[in-house]
Structure formats: structure tokens, C-alpha cells
Design a protein around this motif. Sequence first.
Motif, short mmCIF file in Angstrom:
data_model
loop_
_atom_site.label_atom_id
_atom_site.label_comp_id
_atom_site.label_asym_id
_atom_site.label_seq_id
_atom_site.Cartn_x
_atom_site.Cartn_y
_atom_site.Cartn_z
N GLN A 1 0.81 -1.23 0.00
CA GLN A 1 0.00 0.00 0.00
C GLN A 1 0.84 1.28 0.00
O GLN A 1 0.32 2.36 -0.28
N GLU A 2 2.13 1.15 0.28
CA GLU A 2 2.99 2.35 0.32
C GLU A 2 2.99 3.10 -1.01
O GLU A 2 3.21 4.30 -1.06
N GLN A 3 2.77 2.38 -2.11
CA GLN A 3 2.80 3.05 -3.42
C GLN A 3 1.48 3.75 -3.75
O GLN A 3 1.37 4.41 -4.78
N GLY B 1 8.65 7.77 -4.29
CA GLY B 1 8.87 6.87 -5.42
C GLY B 1 8.06 5.61 -5.19
O GLY B 1 7.22 5.54 -4.29
N GLY B 2 8.33 4.60 -6.03
CA GLY B 2 7.63 3.32 -5.88
C GLY B 2 6.56 3.15 -6.92
O GLY B 2 5.76 4.08 -7.15
N SER B 3 6.54 2.00 -7.57
CA SER B 3 5.56 1.70 -8.61
C SER B 3 5.47 0.18 -8.73
O SER B 3 6.30 -0.53 -8.15
N THR C 1 13.31 5.93 -5.39
CA THR C 1 13.37 7.09 -4.50
C THR C 1 13.69 8.35 -5.30
O THR C 1 14.31 8.28 -6.37
N ILE C 2 13.25 9.48 -4.77
CA ILE C 2 13.46 10.78 -5.42
C ILE C 2 14.49 11.55 -4.59
O ILE C 2 14.31 11.71 -3.38
N SER D 1 12.94 8.13 1.91
CA SER D 1 12.01 8.26 3.04
C SER D 1 11.71 6.88 3.61
O SER D 1 12.01 5.85 2.98
N GLU D 2 11.07 6.86 4.77
CA GLU D 2 10.66 5.58 5.38
C GLU D 2 9.77 4.80 4.43
O GLU D 2 9.87 3.58 4.31
N ASN D 3 8.87 5.52 3.76
CA ASN D 3 7.95 4.89 2.82
C ASN D 3 8.71 4.19 1.69
O ASN D 3 8.41 3.05 1.32
N GLU D 4 9.72 4.87 1.16
CA GLU D 4 10.50 4.31 0.05
C GLU D 4 11.38 3.15 0.51
O GLU D 4 11.52 2.14 -0.20
N LEU D 5 11.93 3.29 1.70
CA LEU D 5 12.77 2.20 2.23
C LEU D 5 11.92 0.95 2.49
O LEU D 5 12.35 -0.18 2.26
#
Length: 208
Positions: free
Chosen positions: A155-157, A165-167, A173-174, A184-188
Motif C-alpha cells: 500500500q505504500e505506493q 517513489g515506488g511503482s 526514490t526521489i 524516506s521511510e515509505n520508500e525504504l
Amino acid sequence: MENYKPKILVLFYSMYGHMFAMAKAAAEGVIEAGGESVLKQVQELVPEEKWDDGIKAAKKAMSEIPVAFPQEDLKGIDGLIVGVPTRFGNMSAQMRNFWDQTSSDWIAGTLIGKPVSVMSSSATQHGGQETTIISTLWSLMHHGLIAVGLPYSNQEQMGISEISGGSPYGASTITGGMGERMPSENELQMAKSLAKHNTEIAKKLMVK
Ligand SMILES: Cc1cc2nc3c(=O)[nH]c(=O)nc-3n(C[C@H](O)[C@H](O)[C@H](O)COP(=O)(O)O)c2cc1C
């Protein structure tokens, strides 16, 4: 399936440390999924006298990470995660240089039927992360690798409340124009989840 411990190579290139951070998260994901992670970087091609302070700092932080040898490090692995920054919407020359030395493994079919996932980074939000991931996968599919992306169950994407980032093609990551933004935590988390997914598929493929 519990007894299978796939060996997953996390192979990355990083000039300013962003892909290194994502690669470390991916290596953690491999371990969390019950695999053995091998973290390696590809050889740098930019001469040391041309390094700016940002490159120097990143190279110092990555100095303990072994450099992968194309004729050695692909042998005996069960899965692969590639981390490569965007260069004009495509993979960096350092990563291309690694793969351009893998003809003997291509001939031998060393990687046929193994899962591969790709991560990328770019300065801007639409600067080519997805094209880098997809075009890197094209090359890797010539080796017979099976492309493994990031399902939407991650769900992070889906979030739009923060830049990320993320797809479905992979984690990314940007970095910002000056490389000022670290993952970010979300990207990691997406890097970790991608690696977990890859490891779980490698396990299934190992079941005889
Ligand atoms: C020669 C060159 C080309 C680049 N091309 C792009 C690009 O097409 N799009 C973009 O958003 N960023 C581009 N960048 C920025 C890099 O993608 C960014 O520095 C990199 O993702 C940072 O990751 P790293 O710290 O792991 O090296 C480029 C950088 C360089 C040096």
C-alpha cells in the motif's frame, strides 16, 4: 518450503548514497523473508580526481561493501535485486559496464529462471525512474531472469499525501536536484517489501 534459504544478490551502483540506502533496506528484506543476502556494489568508472565532496562522502560510507566481479558473483545465486540510479532515463554506465561483461554467464544460462527485481532513483519525480527500471529489466530478461515487481498489495505506493517513489515495476526514490533528499521511510519500506517478495518467489522456485 521452510528449509529453503535462497541466496539473493543485492547488486547496486550509487554515486551519492541514495541507492546504497535502498540496497541496504533490500538486503534487510531478504533476511526478514528467510533468505541469505549478499550486498555488493559494481565498479566505479568515474576517476577519483573528478569526485566532488558528495561522492567522496558516499564512497567512504560504502567502502566496506565489496565490489562484484561479473564472472564470479552471478554464480550460485537464487535471486537478484538490482539497484541503479537514473542516467537520462536509463541505467548508469557503471551498472551497464557490469552487465556488458556477463556474456559467459549468458551463454551458460546461469541466471535462467531466477527472479530479478529492480530499484532506481532519480533527481526529479518524473525524471525516469520507471523507464530505468523497465529498460534495465529488458536487459536482464536476456539472461532469462524472471521480472518481479512490487504488487499493489504494498500500500505504500498508493499514498499521495507525501512525495514518494515506488511503482508496480519496482521500488524507487526521489533525491532532489542536489541529491539533498535521502530515501524516506515509505520508500525504504518498498525496497524491503520488493526484496521480501523476490526472496519468497525464489524460495518457491527452489522447491523441487
Ligand atoms: C549524468 C547524469 C544523468 C542523470 N539523469 C537523470 C535523469 O534523467 N533524471 C533524473 O531525475 N535525474 C537524473 N540524474 C540524477 C541521478 O539520478 C541522481 O543523482 C541519482 O539517482 C542519485 O542516486 P545515488 O545517490 O545512488 O547515486 C542524473 C545524474 C547524472 C550524474
